[in-house]
Write an enzyme that holds these catalytic residues in place. Sequence first.
Site, short mmCIF file in Angstrom:
data_model
loop_
_atom_site.label_atom_id
_atom_site.label_comp_id
_atom_site.label_asym_id
_atom_site.label_seq_id
_atom_site.Cartn_x
_atom_site.Cartn_y
_atom_site.Cartn_z
N CYS A 151 0.84 -1.19 0.00
CA CYS A 151 0.00 0.00 0.00
C CYS A 151 0.88 1.25 0.00
CB CYS A 151 -0.88 0.02 1.24
SG CYS A 151 -2.13 -1.27 1.28
N CYS A 164 2.04 -8.20 6.78
CA CYS A 164 0.69 -7.65 6.88
C CYS A 164 -0.26 -8.55 7.66
CB CYS A 164 0.12 -7.42 5.48
SG CYS A 164 0.15 -8.89 4.45
FE1 SF4 Z 1 -2.30 -1.21 3.64
FE2 SF4 Z 1 -1.76 -2.45 5.94
FE3 SF4 Z 1 -0.70 -0.02 5.39
FE4 SF4 Z 1 -3.32 -0.30 5.94
S1 SF4 Z 1 -1.56 -0.68 7.33
S2 SF4 Z 1 -2.44 0.97 4.31
S3 SF4 Z 1 -3.76 -2.26 4.91
S4 SF4 Z 1 -0.27 -1.98 4.32
#
Ligand code: SF4
Length: 227
Positions: A197, A223
Amino acid sequence: MPGLEQLALQAGRELEDASALEILSWAADTFGERFCVTSSMEDAVVAHLASRARPGVDVVFLDTGYHFPETVGTRDAVAAVMDVRLITLAPRRSVAEQDAEHGPRLHDRDPDLCCALRKVKPLEEGLRAYDAWATGLRRDESPTRAHTPVVGWDARRGKVKVSPIARWTQDDVDTYVAEHGVLTNPLLQDGYASVGCAPCTRRVREGEDVRAGRWAGRAKTECGLHE
Ligand code: SF4
């Protein structure tokens, strides 16, 4: 299907030295429509291999709402040019709805909760349609992935988890991409070694680990999809 766990563990032993295509062919033949590939759209290597093993194979993409435009573009290109059925999973709440409930930039304050809401839960729900799923995990990516089996048991979800390129190196990936003209995320040519992300991914510096740009500066390294 009874005995899925035993099937997975036995296949993991028997297929340890098999090629990625052989591993995916086994999964496709064994599970048919109950088998899918997940892809982060960093590249389309495993999706490409799986489409050779089973044309029209389901390729699942988690759209967290936080992806780089290049990642979404790679997904759309994969759907347009490859013999796969692209399935996009989305979290129950949009980013705006999540902001309203938890406050803005949850990824900065509680990335584990953000990943749980936007990745782990949607994947758990999306995988209910399958008995087996394939990933692009590689043993050389990080110490936490060093013992990834080529076929293993995903106890949390009760699924067979297939990692056909677990034994591959980055050179193997690059060679496959070059030989087959496989789609890759343009960000890989722009300093990103691993693409997640946008708020949680930065470019890597010379000599850094391939995943050093993921959740940089935070204690988090995964994640939660592969724990
Ligand atoms: Fe993506 Fe996880 Fe970052 Fe949220 S915390 S933006 S789901 S990588």
